[in-house]
Design a protein around this motif. Structure first.
Motif, PDB file in Angstrom:
ATOM      1  N   LEU A 217      12.600 -57.054   7.247  1.00  8.35           N
ATOM      2  CA  LEU A 217      11.370 -56.356   7.599  1.00  8.35           C
ATOM      3  C   LEU A 217      10.908 -55.463   6.634  1.00  8.35           C
ATOM      4  CD1 LEU A 217      12.797 -54.967  11.163  1.00  8.35           C
ATOM      5  CD2 LEU A 217      11.772 -57.150  10.433  1.00  8.35           C
ATOM      6  N   THR A 218      11.572 -55.162   5.463  1.00  8.82           N
ATOM      7  CA  THR A 218      10.719 -54.435   4.451  1.00  8.82           C
ATOM      8  C   THR A 218       9.891 -55.382   3.616  1.00  8.82           C
ATOM      9  OG1 THR A 218      12.501 -52.790   4.463  1.00  8.82           O
ATOM     10  CG2 THR A 218      10.998 -52.842   2.485  1.00  8.82           C
ATOM     11  N   ALA A 219      10.350 -56.519   3.333  1.00  8.84           N
ATOM     12  CA  ALA A 219       9.604 -57.470   2.800  1.00  8.84           C
ATOM     13  C   ALA A 219       8.360 -58.083   3.376  1.00  8.84           C
ATOM     14  CB  ALA A 219      10.257 -58.856   2.334  1.00  8.84           C
ATOM     15  N   ALA A 220       8.604 -58.350   4.854  1.00 12.39           N
ATOM     16  CA  ALA A 220       7.533 -58.467   5.665  1.00 12.39           C
ATOM     17  C   ALA A 220       6.411 -57.542   5.632  1.00 12.39           C
ATOM     18  CB  ALA A 220       8.147 -58.928   7.241  1.00 12.39           C
ATOM     19  N   ALA A 221       6.816 -56.214   5.976  1.00 15.86           N
ATOM     20  CA  ALA A 221       5.851 -55.168   5.845  1.00 15.86           C
ATOM     21  C   ALA A 221       5.052 -54.983   4.904  1.00 15.86           C
ATOM     22  CB  ALA A 221       6.774 -53.629   6.484  1.00 15.86           C
TER      23      ALA A 221
ATOM     24  N   LEU B  40      16.011 -48.334  13.544  1.00 21.00           N
ATOM     25  CA  LEU B  40      15.212 -48.734  12.694  1.00 21.00           C
ATOM     26  C   LEU B  40      14.451 -47.737  11.661  1.00 21.00           C
ATOM     27  CD1 LEU B  40      13.543 -51.423  11.703  1.00 21.00           C
ATOM     28  CD2 LEU B  40      11.739 -50.608  13.507  1.00 21.00           C
ATOM     29  N   ALA B  41      13.836 -46.501  12.456  1.00 20.31           N
ATOM     30  CA  ALA B  41      13.444 -45.461  11.550  1.00 20.31           C
ATOM     31  C   ALA B  41      14.509 -44.577  10.756  1.00 20.31           C
ATOM     32  CB  ALA B  41      12.707 -44.933  12.608  1.00 20.31           C
ATOM     33  N   THR B  42      15.620 -44.846  10.823  1.00 18.95           N
ATOM     34  CA  THR B  42      16.807 -44.150  10.271  1.00 18.95           C
ATOM     35  C   THR B  42      16.908 -42.673  10.608  1.00 18.95           C
ATOM     36  OG1 THR B  42      15.315 -43.956   8.298  1.00 18.95           O
ATOM     37  CG2 THR B  42      16.993 -46.082   8.425  1.00 18.95           C
ATOM     38  N   ILE B  43      16.582 -42.427  11.960  1.00 16.18           N
ATOM     39  CA  ILE B  43      16.332 -41.052  12.410  1.00 16.18           C
ATOM     40  C   ILE B  43      17.553 -40.565  12.565  1.00 16.18           C
ATOM     41  CG2 ILE B  43      15.226 -39.426  13.983  1.00 16.18           C
ATOM     42  CD1 ILE B  43      12.825 -41.274  14.133  1.00 16.18           C
TER      43      ILE B  43
ATOM     44  N   LEU C 179       4.157 -60.018  15.053  1.00 16.58           N
ATOM     45  CA  LEU C 179       5.019 -60.549  16.129  1.00 16.58           C
ATOM     46  C   LEU C 179       6.295 -60.871  15.718  1.00 16.58           C
ATOM     47  CD1 LEU C 179       2.231 -63.343  17.583  1.00 16.58           C
ATOM     48  CD2 LEU C 179       2.716 -60.953  18.457  1.00 16.58           C
ATOM     49  N   LEU C 180       6.684 -61.386  14.702  1.00 16.19           N
ATOM     50  CA  LEU C 180       7.982 -61.630  14.363  1.00 16.19           C
ATOM     51  C   LEU C 180       8.867 -60.331  14.133  1.00 16.19           C
ATOM     52  CD1 LEU C 180       7.388 -64.586  11.708  1.00 16.19           C
ATOM     53  CD2 LEU C 180       8.392 -64.816  14.141  1.00 16.19           C
ATOM     54  N   MET C 181       8.159 -59.350  13.751  1.00 11.34           N
ATOM     55  CA  MET C 181       8.844 -58.004  13.447  1.00 11.34           C
ATOM     56  C   MET C 181       9.211 -57.419  15.006  1.00 11.34           C
ATOM     57  SD  MET C 181       6.804 -56.395  10.334  1.00 11.34           S
ATOM     58  CE  MET C 181       7.747 -54.798  10.316  1.00 11.34           C
ATOM     59  N   CYS C 182       8.161 -57.564  15.817  1.00 13.16           N
ATOM     60  CA  CYS C 182       8.519 -57.249  17.287  1.00 13.16           C
ATOM     61  C   CYS C 182       9.543 -57.960  18.027  1.00 13.16           C
ATOM     62  CB  CYS C 182       7.025 -57.384  17.985  1.00 13.16           C
ATOM     63  SG  CYS C 182       7.213 -56.859  19.761  1.00 13.16           S
ATOM     64  N   LEU C 183       9.405 -59.088  17.561  1.00 20.01           N
ATOM     65  CA  LEU C 183      10.651 -59.970  18.131  1.00 20.01           C
ATOM     66  C   LEU C 183      11.960 -59.631  17.675  1.00 20.01           C
ATOM     67  CD1 LEU C 183      11.215 -62.553  19.878  1.00 20.01           C
ATOM     68  CD2 LEU C 183      10.967 -63.974  17.896  1.00 20.01           C
ATOM     69  N   SER C 184      12.185 -59.290  16.377  1.00 18.44           N
ATOM     70  CA  SER C 184      13.358 -58.946  16.059  1.00 18.44           C
ATOM     71  C   SER C 184      13.824 -57.687  16.458  1.00 18.44           C
ATOM     72  CB  SER C 184      13.312 -58.842  14.390  1.00 18.44           C
ATOM     73  OG  SER C 184      12.317 -57.849  14.045  1.00 18.44           O
ATOM     74  N   VAL C 185      13.022 -56.735  16.699  1.00 18.03           N
ATOM     75  CA  VAL C 185      13.279 -55.601  17.468  1.00 18.03           C
ATOM     76  C   VAL C 185      13.878 -55.738  19.015  1.00 18.03           C
ATOM     77  CG1 VAL C 185      12.281 -53.349  18.185  1.00 18.03           C
ATOM     78  CG2 VAL C 185      11.774 -54.023  15.700  1.00 18.03           C
ATOM     79  N   LEU C 186      13.191 -56.586  19.393  1.00 16.18           N
ATOM     80  CA  LEU C 186      13.681 -57.027  20.966  1.00 16.18           C
ATOM     81  C   LEU C 186      14.978 -57.655  20.894  1.00 16.18           C
ATOM     82  CD1 LEU C 186      10.136 -57.979  22.422  1.00 16.18           C
ATOM     83  CD2 LEU C 186      11.147 -55.870  22.632  1.00 16.18           C
ATOM     84  N   VAL C 187      15.364 -58.528  19.866  1.00 18.07           N
ATOM     85  CA  VAL C 187      16.440 -59.032  19.891  1.00 18.07           C
ATOM     86  C   VAL C 187      17.557 -58.211  19.536  1.00 18.07           C
ATOM     87  CG1 VAL C 187      17.898 -60.894  18.299  1.00 18.07           C
ATOM     88  CG2 VAL C 187      15.639 -61.456  19.054  1.00 18.07           C
ATOM     89  N   PHE C 188      17.632 -57.282  18.911  1.00 13.69           N
ATOM     90  CA  PHE C 188      18.428 -56.147  18.784  1.00 13.69           C
ATOM     91  C   PHE C 188      18.538 -55.415  19.765  1.00 13.69           C
ATOM     92  CE2 PHE C 188      17.816 -57.177  14.181  1.00 13.69           C
ATOM     93  CZ  PHE C 188      19.399 -57.149  13.651  1.00 13.69           C
ATOM     94  N   ALA C 189      17.517 -55.080  20.348  1.00 18.58           N
ATOM     95  CA  ALA C 189      17.615 -54.374  21.772  1.00 18.58           C
ATOM     96  C   ALA C 189      18.369 -54.823  22.821  1.00 18.58           C
ATOM     97  CB  ALA C 189      16.191 -53.910  22.206  1.00 18.58           C
ATOM     98  N   SER C 190      18.066 -56.381  23.033  1.00 22.88           N
ATOM     99  CA  SER C 190      19.016 -56.989  23.952  1.00 22.88           C
ATOM    100  C   SER C 190      20.254 -56.991  23.668  1.00 22.88           C
ATOM    101  CB  SER C 190      18.448 -58.750  23.976  1.00 22.88           C
ATOM    102  OG  SER C 190      17.036 -58.667  24.131  1.00 22.88           O
ATOM    103  N   ALA C 191      20.697 -57.119  22.133  1.00 22.34           N
ATOM    104  CA  ALA C 191      22.104 -57.265  21.986  1.00 22.34           C
ATOM    105  C   ALA C 191      22.659 -55.973  22.309  1.00 22.34           C
ATOM    106  CB  ALA C 191      22.154 -57.410  20.331  1.00 22.34           C
ATOM    107  N   TYR C 192      22.204 -54.612  21.783  1.00 25.61           N
ATOM    108  CA  TYR C 192      22.813 -53.406  22.468  1.00 25.61           C
ATOM    109  C   TYR C 192      22.881 -53.334  23.839  1.00 25.61           C
ATOM    110  CZ  TYR C 192      21.807 -51.964  17.609  1.00 25.61           C
ATOM    111  OH  TYR C 192      21.912 -51.793  16.344  1.00 25.61           O
TER     112      TYR C 192
ATOM    113  N   LEU D 143      16.197 -67.401  12.803  1.00 27.41           N
ATOM    114  CA  LEU D 143      15.213 -68.300  13.000  1.00 27.41           C
ATOM    115  C   LEU D 143      13.732 -67.367  12.670  1.00 27.41           C
ATOM    116  CD1 LEU D 143      13.154 -70.540  13.934  1.00 27.41           C
ATOM    117  CD2 LEU D 143      13.445 -69.494  16.557  1.00 27.41           C
ATOM    118  N   VAL D 144      14.187 -66.057  13.147  1.00 23.94           N
ATOM    119  CA  VAL D 144      13.081 -64.956  12.889  1.00 23.94           C
ATOM    120  C   VAL D 144      13.096 -64.805  11.319  1.00 23.94           C
ATOM    121  CG1 VAL D 144      12.539 -62.654  13.102  1.00 23.94           C
ATOM    122  CG2 VAL D 144      13.059 -63.874  15.046  1.00 23.94           C
ATOM    123  N   ALA D 145      14.172 -64.601  10.870  1.00 25.88           N
ATOM    124  CA  ALA D 145      14.343 -64.331   9.281  1.00 25.88           C
ATOM    125  C   ALA D 145      13.671 -65.723   8.352  1.00 25.88           C
ATOM    126  CB  ALA D 145      15.639 -64.336   8.801  1.00 25.88           C
TER     127      ALA D 145
END
Length: 256
Positions: A144-148, A114-117, A74-87, A47-49
């Motif tokens: 996320l790169t295309a959206a940014a 996300l930041a590849t640190i 808002l969609l980028m923040c939502l995708s980050v929170l979805v992955f955090a919930s999965a972890y 959905l976010v994609a």
């Protein structure tokens, strides 16, 4: 004031989503309901994609009926929170993710990935955790790169438009000048001498960007029709011979 409200909208939305991330009962997912957890993860990411791609296309096509400056963050923040919930759900199974004990740890690991640190303090050991990590890396590279990129393009265009609001708006003087060139008449309606040089008669069906409907044919107030092409030397000689023969055979005029 409008710019402050435009910045306050995404900030308030992201704050609400982060608050919901820390308050929702996400502990019921994970090892207890693995099938439901994977289905919800796939649906949320799809959905976010889809929404992100729609906003990117709207920015590329220059549509003004959308608000990418509000929706994309808002969609980028939502995708980050979805992955955090999965972890966070995967960390409930022993041996999957070492180092995640709280939801803040899961959000921290998502941002680090996300930041590849890669600090190395939290490492995925299980197959499911590594699968979600690879999925997040690919998701970041593609969506996320295309959206940014689309968001930066939209913001730069908005800044240029704010600095020069009349840049893409046709000037009134230019509108009147184009009308005179196309219609052959001035603002009062009197004919304007001269020819329509810029817009030929076969193409004068309107002036782009002026909102004026030009006639199908442009009145020509200049010189008349073109002269016929001059005859060749052979044609002139034949015509001269015929005229001489006619004069020789012509009877003399009657004497009075």
């Amino acid at each position: 004031m409008a710019h402050r409200l435009a910045l306050a909208g995404p900030a308030a939305g992201m704050a609400a989503m982060v608050t919901a991330y820390f308050l929702l009962p996400l502990d019921r997912l994970g090892p207890r309901r693995p099938v439901l957890s994977w289905i919800l993860l796939g649906l949320a990411l799809a959905l976010v994609a889809g929404l992100l791609l729609r906003q990117v296309l709207c920015v590329l096509l220059g549509r003004r009926d959308t608000r990418p400056g509000l929706v994309i963050p808002l969609l980028m923040c939502l995708s980050v929170l979805v992955f955090a919930s999965a972890y966070q759900a995967l960390a409930q199974r022993p041996g999957e993710l070492d180092g995640i004990r709280t939801r803040l740890d899961a959000l921290y690991f998502t941002m680090v990935t996300l930041a590849t640190i890669g600090y190395g303090d939290i490492t995925p050991h299980g197959q499911a955790a590594r699968l979600v990590t690879v999925l997040q890396i690919l998701y970041t590279l593609v969506f996320l790169t295309a959206a940014a990129t689309a968001l930066s393009r939209h913001l730069s265009h908005a800044v240029r438009h704010h600095a020069d609001p009349d840049r893409n708006r046709p000037n009134q003087h230019h509108r009147a000048r184009d009308f005179r060139r196309v219609s052959g008449r001035d603002d009062v309606g009197a004919p304007v001498p001269g020819r329509c040089l810029r817009f030929p008669a076969r193409q004068c069906r309107g002036v782009r960007g002026t909102g004026l409907a030009a006639p199908h044919a442009v009145p020509q107030h200049g010189p008349g029709p073109r002269r016929p092409p001059r005859a060749s030397a052979r044609g002139r000689a034949a015509a001269t011979g015929r005229s001489r023969a006619e004069r020789a055979t012509r009877p003399p005029p009657a004497e009075r």
